[in-house]
Structure formats: structure tokens, C-alpha cells
Motif scaffolding. Structure first.
Motif, PDB file in Angstrom:
ATOM      1  N   SER A   1      17.448 -22.081  85.484  1.00  0.00           N
ATOM      2  CA  SER A   1      18.025 -23.331  85.001  1.00  0.00           C
ATOM      3  C   SER A   1      18.674 -24.081  86.158  1.00  0.00           C
TER       4      SER A   1
ATOM      5  N   THR B   1      24.107 -24.372  85.387  1.00  0.00           N
ATOM      6  CA  THR B   1      24.632 -23.072  84.991  1.00  0.00           C
ATOM      7  C   THR B   1      24.810 -23.004  83.475  1.00  0.00           C
ATOM      8  N   ILE B   2      24.325 -21.917  82.893  1.00  0.00           N
ATOM      9  CA  ILE B   2      24.482 -21.673  81.456  1.00  0.00           C
ATOM     10  C   ILE B   2      25.466 -20.518  81.289  1.00  0.00           C
ATOM     11  N   ASN B   3      26.604 -20.785  80.687  1.00  0.00           N
ATOM     12  CA  ASN B   3      27.608 -19.742  80.458  1.00  0.00           C
ATOM     13  C   ASN B   3      27.463 -19.208  79.041  1.00  0.00           C
ATOM     14  N   TYR B   4      27.399 -17.867  78.932  1.00  0.00           N
ATOM     15  CA  TYR B   4      27.192 -17.273  77.617  1.00  0.00           C
ATOM     16  C   TYR B   4      28.271 -16.241  77.294  1.00  0.00           C
TER      17      TYR B   4
ATOM     18  N   LEU C   1      15.161 -20.080  76.170  1.00  0.00           N
ATOM     19  CA  LEU C   1      15.926 -21.193  76.725  1.00  0.00           C
ATOM     20  C   LEU C   1      15.031 -22.328  77.212  1.00  0.00           C
TER      21      LEU C   1
ATOM     22  N   ASN D   1      20.154 -18.204  86.279  1.00  0.00           N
ATOM     23  CA  ASN D   1      21.389 -19.002  86.302  1.00  0.00           C
ATOM     24  C   ASN D   1      22.104 -19.019  84.948  1.00  0.00           C
ATOM     25  N   ILE D   2      22.123 -17.847  84.302  1.00  0.00           N
ATOM     26  CA  ILE D   2      22.906 -17.683  83.084  1.00  0.00           C
ATOM     27  C   ILE D   2      23.937 -16.594  83.357  1.00  0.00           C
ATOM     28  N   HIS D   3      25.202 -16.840  82.950  1.00  0.00           N
ATOM     29  CA  HIS D   3      26.292 -15.960  83.365  1.00  0.00           C
ATOM     30  C   HIS D   3      27.219 -15.598  82.209  1.00  0.00           C
TER      31      HIS D   3
END
Length: 355
Positions: A231, A234-237, A353, A267-269
Motif C-alpha cells: 500500500s 500506511t494501514i494501521n490495524y 485490501l 505496509n500494514i502495521h
């Protein structure tokens, strides 16, 4: 395919084809790696044979072999050496993920037991997996583990931490002359590179270094492919789970740095990785994640029902993940198997996603 007429003619034709193929093989040299471009120049077969011999020679294990692995000391992971006089013949894998990794290295016949069957077995190794005796559908205990007469117990580190739960401690098993291999992916501060470390060391222990090296090449290609589709933002989960009593808990993921390392490829965190304990829904509202994930495992509560509860909870409608319905189901084994199936899990999440 099998004809009953003109058998003699068919046999002659097959024989002729064999000679033709042999002649082609001699002129074209030895087979190239599956990832090698078909446009490369064909090299001399004698040179290829010499190179292959060198690779084979370099890949042979000399026993006794000592590898640095792990044990626990005062609640912390510390180094402990394991010495192998020969390749293990009877292995207990304390999780499904550990057994799958052994299968990938061509070691199915070495596994005398597996436990913790919490996820889907990949289709391409499902038949091999069926050959392995199941010691327990859930986590296996020490007595059953020892009852399988293993010369090696391997797998997830958390199942080696307690003398009375799981497979027993590293030290207690070693005292019974049973070797141990704790997956480095499952210990504190693990990263994706620890997976390659585990595969390399298993290759040495079982004298299948060529298999290990080839599989690492495949996984690194998948790693690059995931990085290429990451991504741009940034994708925060946050992770959550169903407590089973009508309430929903929030999982922090503290210590799961291996999972975080793999997730970061796209880029998912994990927003909560530095938090302690089980967290409240109030905390979830406070951090307001872009996405939320819940794991699906055999015998567990249907995650789709849990998602419905979240979406219907008026208290949570301000959370971006809920407002935008970005809630995703992941396979437990892919992420908490601490093995190569982490790639399958992250690839599936990237698909969800639309990356």
C-alpha cells in the motif's frame, strides 16, 4: 491412454522417442532452475555437471552437527546448543505449521506426530499431511509427546515454556536425550529473516540443504512480490477476538514481531504491538484503526458472527474500520503457525485490501 492393440508398434515408438529425448538432453545440457529465463544461453553439459557436483558436495552435513537454538531461563529466551550425531528419524511437530514446513523440505516420513490443527492445510501438501499421525487436534501434552518416542521435538516456542503444559521444557526433553528445535520465528523480537534461518538450519540438521536453499529462493521471490504490491499509504490495524460470553476482546499482539515483520511487507502495521494485556473496546475506539482482523481457527467461534456483532454495536460506529467495513478474517495457522504459510496469509490479506 493404455491401448490393447498394436502393442509392438507402440513400444517401438516409445523406444524411439526415448532415444530422441536422450539426444536432446545431451545437446542442451542439464536442466535449469525453474526461475531461470529460457532466453539464457545454454551452457556446456559437462560444465553444468561439474557445478552440480560442487553444489552437492558443499551441501552435505558432517555429523556430529551443533546448532545454536533456544531454551528459557527466568522467563526469557536464551541460546542453547543442540548437537546431532545424525539426522533425526522420529520428529514430533508441536503445531501444524511446523509439520507443514517439514513437508516442504521433503521430510514427511520423519514426522511421527503433529498437534494444534487450527487452520487449513494448503491443497498442494494436503495428501502428504494426511500421512502424519495426529497426536492431538489441540495442543499436545508432554506425556503424549514422549509416548510417540521422538528423537526430536520441534515447533512453536510457547509450547516449550512450561513443564506442565505443552510438550515440556527444552531442558526436560534434553535430559531424556530428546533433541529440540524451537522455531526462531516464535521467540522474542523475531523477524521474517528468522524464517530463512529456521529453514537453513533444518536443512543442515536433516542433510537436505539443497531443498532448503531452493525453498528459500521461492519464498524470497514471494517476499519481493508482496513488497512490490505494498500500500502506498500506511494501514494501521488492530486484532480482535470473541470472548465467547457475548463480549469482544482486543488482542495486542505483543511479542508477535514475526507477524509484524511480514505484515510490514504490504505496509500494514499493528497499532497495539507495544500494549500490555487484553484491551477494551474503549481502547479500540481511542486508537481508531483503519482496518481490523480476526483469526479463524478450527473449533473456534464463527468469525463472521463476531463481525456482525461489531457492525451492529452503536458504540463502535465512529471507528474507521467499522465505518468503512474494513474487517478481515485471517487463517490462524497462516499467522500463528510461525512458518512459511505466513506468506499465504499476507498474500490473502493483500488481496482483501485490493493491493
Amino acid at each position: 491412454m493404455f491401448l490393447s492393440v498394436k502393442k509392438g508398434a507402440i513400444l517401438c515408438l516409445i523406444t524411439a522417442l526415448i532415444f530422441v529425448l536422450a539426444a536432446c538432453s545431451s545437446s542442451n545440457g542439464s536442466s535449469k532452475d525453474a526461475n531461470t529465463s529460457s532466453h539464457e544461453a545454454v551452457t556446456d553439459s559437462a560444465t553444468n555437471a561439474s557445478t552440480d557436483e560442487k553444489k552437492t558436495d558443499a551441501a552435505q552435513t558432517t555429523y556430529p552437527l551443533s546448532v545454536s537454538n533456544y531454551t528459557t531461563e527466568n522467563g526469557a529466551w536464551v541460546a542453547k546448543e543442540q548437537t546431532f550425531d545424525k539426522a533425526p528419524e522420529r520428529v514430533v511437530a508441536n503445531t501444524q505449521g511446523a509439520a507443514e514446513l517439514m513437508i516442504r523440505l521433503g521430510l514427511t516420513d520423519k514426522i511421527v506426530g503433529v498437534a494444534a490443527l487450527f487452520g487449513n492445510v494448503p491443497d498442494d501438501i494436503a495428501e502428504e499431511f494426511k500421512k502424519i499421525p495426529v497426536l492431538a487436534e489441540g495442543y499436545v501434552g508432554k506425556e503424549v509427546t514422549i509416548g510417540a518416542s521422538p528423537d526430536l521435538v520441534m515447533g512453536r516456542g510457547g509450547l516449550f515454556e512450561d513443564a506442565d503444559w505443552g510438550v515440556g521444557t527444552v531442558n526436560s526433553l534434553n535430559e531424556m536425550s530428546i533433541k529440540t528445535f524451537v522455531q526462531s520465528t516464535s521467540v522474542t523480537d523475531a523477524k521474517l529473516d528468522n524464517l530463512y534461518q529456521d529453514i537453513t538450519e533444518l536443512g543442515k540438521i536433516f542433510n537436505v540443504q539443497a531443498n532448503a536453499a531452493a525453498y528459500i529462493d521461492q519464498l524470497k521471490a514471494r517476499e519481493k512480490a508482496l513488497s512490490d504490491r505494498a500500500s502506498t499509504e500506511t494501514i494501521n490495524y488492530a486484532s480482535f477476538f470473541d470472548n465467547g460470553d457475548g463480549t469482544i476482546g482486543v488482542y495486542n499482539g505483543t511479542g508477535d514481531t514475526f507477524i509484524e515483520s511480514a505484515m510490514s511487507l504490504i505496509n500494514i502495521h499493528n497499532m497495539l504491538i507495544n500494549e500490555e494485556g487484553t484491551l477494551s473496546l474503549e481502547k479500540l475506539i481511542e486508537i481508531n484503526p483503519d482496518a481490523m482482523i480476526i483469526s479463524k481457527y478450527a473449533g473456534g467461534i464463527d468469525p463472521e458472527q463476531t463481525i456482525e456483532k461489531l457492525l451492529a454495536n452503536k458504540q463502535l460506529q465512529s471507528i474507521n474500520a467499522i465505518k468503512n467495513k474494513k474487517i478481515y478474517v485471517i487463517d490462524f495457522n497462516n499467522f500463528w503457525g510461525y512458518g512459511d504459510s505466513i506468506f499465504t496469509g499476507v498474500e490473502a490479506l493483500a488481496d482483501d485490501l485490493n493491493l
